[in-house]
Enzyme design. Structure first.
Site, mmCIF file in Angstrom:
data_model
loop_
_atom_site.group_PDB
_atom_site.id
_atom_site.type_symbol
_atom_site.label_atom_id
_atom_site.label_comp_id
_atom_site.label_asym_id
_atom_site.label_seq_id
_atom_site.Cartn_x
_atom_site.Cartn_y
_atom_site.Cartn_z
ATOM 1 N N CYS A 163 0.815 -1.219 0.000
ATOM 2 C CA CYS A 163 0.000 0.000 0.000
ATOM 3 C C CYS A 163 0.851 1.274 0.000
ATOM 4 C CB CYS A 163 -0.974 0.002 1.170
ATOM 5 S SG CYS A 163 -0.222 -0.098 2.811
ATOM 6 N N ASP A 353 -7.313 5.884 -1.530
ATOM 7 C CA ASP A 353 -6.985 4.709 -0.738
ATOM 8 C C ASP A 353 -6.531 3.572 -1.659
ATOM 9 O OD1 ASP A 353 -6.864 2.580 1.025
ATOM 10 O OD2 ASP A 353 -8.731 3.071 2.047
ATOM 11 N N HIS A 355 -6.088 0.502 -0.817
ATOM 12 C CA HIS A 355 -6.485 -0.791 -0.258
ATOM 13 C C HIS A 355 -7.731 -1.345 -0.948
ATOM 14 C CE1 HIS A 355 -3.996 0.988 2.916
ATOM 15 N NE2 HIS A 355 -3.677 -0.251 3.208
#
Length: 474
Positions: A163, A353, A355
């Site tokens: 990430c 993000d 993720h």
């Protein structure tokens, strides 16, 4: 996880039943001649292979769904934005009160259906539609699965560990967009290309994304494969977690390597500040060419703004930096949960993000799909939840831009209320060269020393820590 269990069982039972049925039918078949026997055997083999292929795809999709649940993308979400406060996005200001007339309900939230508009001539003072268009134009890098194996490992996905690398890729992509397309460029997914300028912009857009393609290739010099390969010089192995400072050094390394094979990077320089200090003479030595011309500068400044939690006195400094037109964002996040911060409203940071596990896109095919490289769902996080380790990025296109940066940045770096204007800035500027000021410290030591809390992932208390009060379920 009732739904997850049900989804796993049903496909397996269907596949097993279908496979058994094929086998029974093949056994029961009467072989009347050699030709029919061969045809029957071939059909049975083809059917079995099709079923195995289908089973593999179902299992891969279920694994992707599980990863998305595990790492926080459990439901489609909408983020609420205040109608009273301006929204800042990398130097651009937007306000709901300037939106076109309509119902209050229609402009209360921005979510998965946010659309993009045509490029705008008026940048400041746009309404919320301008924000939507600007946000969706940001390049979004996420976890990917089913990409070619990384050298020296068995990894075919970066899910669960990549990430921070993806956040670094997003910041670098934003710098490249500014360099090749300009800060005011907008991507319009629903609009067909209508003229030569838009065709050229589409080619540049695709070229930038292709540089980040998920495999080891000279055509993708900024891939996660290349970052992991060069990360070995920082003591990292495939599957290791990175902190903001180590990613900053990794970004510089991949850009240096890329410039050896790609002439497009000849006029770009990446400088990573050491010890939270920008040494101005070092920047000049890197950016000023022998003929007097100037390289565009990507300036990365790793900082640590607290111990276990961010010191609240730095929150206004960080948000003020996001109002600068040459800021390309901040990579950081919550502990062990990297995010790419691109703006803010009030005391909430707006972020992209990484993720979200998506299937690898073959960006080397003509007219590959761009949809998965742009996010339609902005998210917010209280700045108080931010991890103190982060890296601030700037793109300075010209010598004049760098001089402007030098002249104005100090006023953005000092927290309000400290006893002296020279105490506790986020980072500092120094007129000299670092080599003349002190002996360079061991870079690896400084990276590990400031990023120990990024090194041991604990999924239970990090990636699944949803800020539920920030979202409204669809």
């Amino acid at each position: 996880m009732m739904n997850g269990t049900s989804s796993t069982n049903v496909p397996n039972s269907v596949l097993n039943t279908s496979t058994n049925s094929v086998k029974q039918d093949a056994t029961a078949m009467k072989v009347e001649n050699v030709g029919k026997a061969a045809t029957s055997k071939d059909n049975t083999r083809d059917s079995s292979e099709d079923l195995l292929d289908l089973k593999g795809k179902v299992e891969s999709r279920l694994l992707s769904m599980w990863n998305n649940v595990k790492f926080g993308w459990t439901v489609k979400l909408k983020t609420s934005f205040s109608k009273e406060s301006p929204v800042w996005l990398l130097g651009r200001c937007y306000h709901r009160k300037l939106s076109p007339s309509g119902s209050l309900e229609s402009s209360t939230e921005i979510g998965m259906e946010a659309g993009a508009l045509d490029p705008m001539e008026q940048i400041y003072g746009e309404g919320i539609e301008g924000f939507k268009s600007d946000f969706i134009s940001k390049v979004w890098m996420t976890y990917r699965r089913e990409f070619p194996t990384m050298s020296g490992s068995t990894f075919t996905t970066d899910c669960g560990w990549g990430c921070m690398l993806r956040s670094g890729q997003m910041m670098l992509a934003q710098a490249l967009v500014c360099h090749f397309l300009g800060r005011s460029w907008r991507w319009s997914p629903e609009k067909a290309i209508q003229n030569a300028r838009e065709f050229q912009e589409d080619c540049l857009h695709r070229m930038i994304i292709k540089w980040f393609g998920d495999k080891s290739s000279v055509n993708s010099p900024l891939s996660i494969h290349q970052m992991v390969n060069l990360g070995e010089s920082l003591g990292k192995k495939p599957g290791d977690w990175y902190g903001p400072a180590s990613v900053a050094h990794c970004l510089r390394a991949v850009m240096v390597a890329a410039s050896n094979e790609n002439y497009e990077f000849d006029k770009l320089e990446v400088y990573v500040a050491q010890d939270s200090t920008v040494y101005i003479q070092d920047v000049y030595s890197h950016c000023r060419l022998a003929n007097g011309s100037w390289k565009s500068l990507i300036l990365l400044v790793p900082v640590k703004l607290g111990t276990d939690k961010i010191n609240p006195i730095y929150a206004p400094c960080l948000t003020s930096l996001l109002t600068l037109d040459f800021c390309i964002g901040i990579i950081g996040g919550r502990p062990k949960h990297s995010l790419y911060f691109v703006g803010y409203q009030d005391d909430r940071l707006i972020h992209l993000d990484p993720h979200y596990c998506q299937e690898m896109v073959d960006v080397w095919q003509p007219n590959f799909s761009l949809q998965t490289f742009h996010c339609r769902s902005p998210r917010k996080m209280p700045i108080s939840k931010m991890d103190p380790s982060c890296c601030i990025g700037f793109y300075l296109a010209t010598h004049h831009d760098f001089e402007t940066f030098i002249n104005i940045i100090s006023s953005f770096l000092v927290p309000q209320g400290v006893s002296s204007s020279n105490e506790y800035p986020i980072f500092t500027l120094h007129n000299g060269s670092r080599s003349l000021v002190m002996d360079p410290p061991n870079v690896r030591y400084s990276i590990y020393e400031t990023e120990h809390h990024w090194m041991t992932p604990n999924i239970q208390d990090s990636d699944t820590d949803m800020e539920s009060e920030e979202f409204v379920l669809l």
